[in-house]
Design an enzyme around this catalytic site. Structure first.
Site, PDB file in Angstrom:
ATOM      1  N   TRP A 150      -7.544  14.049  -1.496  1.00 66.75           N
ATOM      2  CA  TRP A 150      -8.453  13.060  -0.913  1.00 66.75           C
ATOM      3  C   TRP A 150      -8.779  13.387   0.531  1.00 66.75           C
ATOM      4  CZ3 TRP A 150     -11.271  10.807  -4.180  1.00 66.75           C
ATOM      5  CH2 TRP A 150     -10.776  10.520  -5.462  1.00 66.75           C
TER       6      TRP A 150
ATOM      7  N   ASP B 294      -7.801   6.338   5.733  1.00 70.21           N
ATOM      8  CA  ASP B 294      -8.174   6.006   4.363  1.00 70.21           C
ATOM      9  C   ASP B 294      -6.933   5.387   3.719  1.00 70.21           C
ATOM     10  OD1 ASP B 294      -8.765   5.866   1.679  1.00 70.21           O
ATOM     11  OD2 ASP B 294      -9.294   7.985   1.448  1.00 70.21           O
TER      12      ASP B 294
ATOM     13  N   LYS C 266      -7.402  -0.401  -6.340  1.00 69.19           N
ATOM     14  CA  LYS C 266      -5.991  -0.090  -6.518  1.00 69.19           C
ATOM     15  C   LYS C 266      -5.103  -1.280  -6.129  1.00 69.19           C
ATOM     16  CE  LYS C 266      -7.106   4.731  -5.488  1.00 69.19           C
ATOM     17  NZ  LYS C 266      -6.982   5.317  -6.817  1.00 69.19           N
TER      18      LYS C 266
END
Length: 361
Positions: free
Chosen positions: A102, A172, A196
């Site tokens: 990511w 993030d 999530k």
């Protein structure tokens, strides 16, 4: 009704109580004679939902007054571009800590926009750990330092965030937001896809400091400016209204459970059950991440035989477990234990792991 043992990495588990509340209100929201999905985002009822979600998040996370909470679309992947579009300038590169898939995606998008530098990387360790503070070198002229707080694929997590000094720290937090206490004032900007820990897919939360919002240049498209959304209370265009409503319900659920500190302890108790099974298996199960960087959200592990891993997946699915197959890029096994995953699911997985080892060890 039989609920699955849901260990999906995202979209992921949503608290059953939240789903039931949404079900009750699905057709008729607060006597409006329509669903939240059907009403105008300019209506007083929806504006109340929008404001309540912001207020709850501000309260739970201790968000200071000089930060704005934005509900945006496009997922964290759009933020990979929006951040450099708003903040990178000639002579002011974006600095990135490269810790996995990511972080790498964020870096690739930033390179399309402007100058980037790598402040630290754990690629040589196959991204199985987070870098130490000493390894992170931040250029004095950096526009910001970007970190990925939790890497879902490798199963690693920052437990001590870098000290960035006068350089704004950007994180993030898509896969661990609201899972543990965080001092928001240490960050210039935090962003997270909701799917999530916050609710369903479709909305991305951005918590941004006022001075960074003010840097939005008028030379980039209107929708990509943080200032556009801040000045319009996240209602510049039609928002993902149902997703924001669900986030509000999840935030209320977290508050009802005792807040972030209780979530933190709950998550530690859950993941310990599974990590203990890995560590006490005499090598049958092999943890992927280095112990000091083990994620409390994504537990990655292997079995010494890929055939046994396939058998593990097949047998677990028959027993009602979902989402235990590792990411396609790395293989292996992964259990994602986000806030909404019940303790009972982790207890059941620990028992299944013990039984599987007994039968195949």
């Amino acid at each position: 009704m039989t609920r699955a043992f849901n260990f999906n990495a995202g979209p992921a588990a949503i608290p059953l109580e939240v789903l039931q509340q949404a079900q009750e209100q699905f057709v008729d929201y607060h006597g409006a004679g329509m669903s939240i999905m059907e009403m105008s985002h300019r209506s007083a009822l929806y504006e109340q939902v929008n404001n309540e979600a912001q207020s709850l998040l501000r309260e739970l996370y201790g968000v200071p007054d000089n930060y704005r909470i934005l509900f945006l679309q496009g997922g964290a992947s759009t933020q990979f571009a929006m951040i450099p579009l708003n903040l990178v300038r000639p002579g002011r590169p974006g600095a990135y800590v490269k810790t996995g898939a990511w972080a790498d995606k964020a870096i690739k998008e930033a390179k399309l926009v402007g100058e980037t530098v790598i402040a630290a990387s754990t690629e040589s360790d196959k991204y199985m750990r987070m870098p130490t503070a000493e390894e992170i070198v931040i250029p004095d002229n950096a526009a910001y330092l970007h970190v990925t707080s939790n890497e879902t694929i490798g199963g690693t997590q920052f437990f001590d965030f870098p000290q960035a000094g006068n350089v704004p720290l950007i994180a993030d937090m898509s896969s661990d937001i609201l899972s543990r206490p965080v001092d928001v004032s240490k960050f210039g900007l935090i962003y997270a896809g909701a799917q999530k820990n916050l609710g369903p897919s479709g909305v991305t939360v951005v918590i941004a400091r006022d001075d960074l919002i003010a840097e939005s240049p008028t030379t980039i498209p209107t929708m990509f400016r943080y200032s556009t959304h801040a000045s319009n209370n996240s209602l510049y265009n039609t928002p993902p209204s149902f997703a924001v409503y669900m986030v509000s319900l999840v935030l209320n659920w977290i508050k009802g459970k005792g807040g972030i500190a209780q979530m933190d302890q709950f998550n530690r108790d859950k993941t310990k059950l599974i990590y203990d099974k890995i560590d006490q298996s005499s090598g049958f199960y092999i943890g992927c991440a280095q112990p000091q960087s083990r994620s409390l959200m994504n537990i990655t592990f292997r079995i010494h035989s890929e055939e046994l891993e396939k058998q593990f997946i097949k047998e677990s699915e028959k027993e009602g477990f979902v989402g235990l197959k590792g990411h396609r890029d790395v293989g292996g096994l992964r259990a994602s234990t986000y806030n909404a995953v019940p303790l009972e699911s982790c207890q059941a997985l620990a028992q299944f792991m013990a039984d599987f080892q007994k039968r195949n060890g």
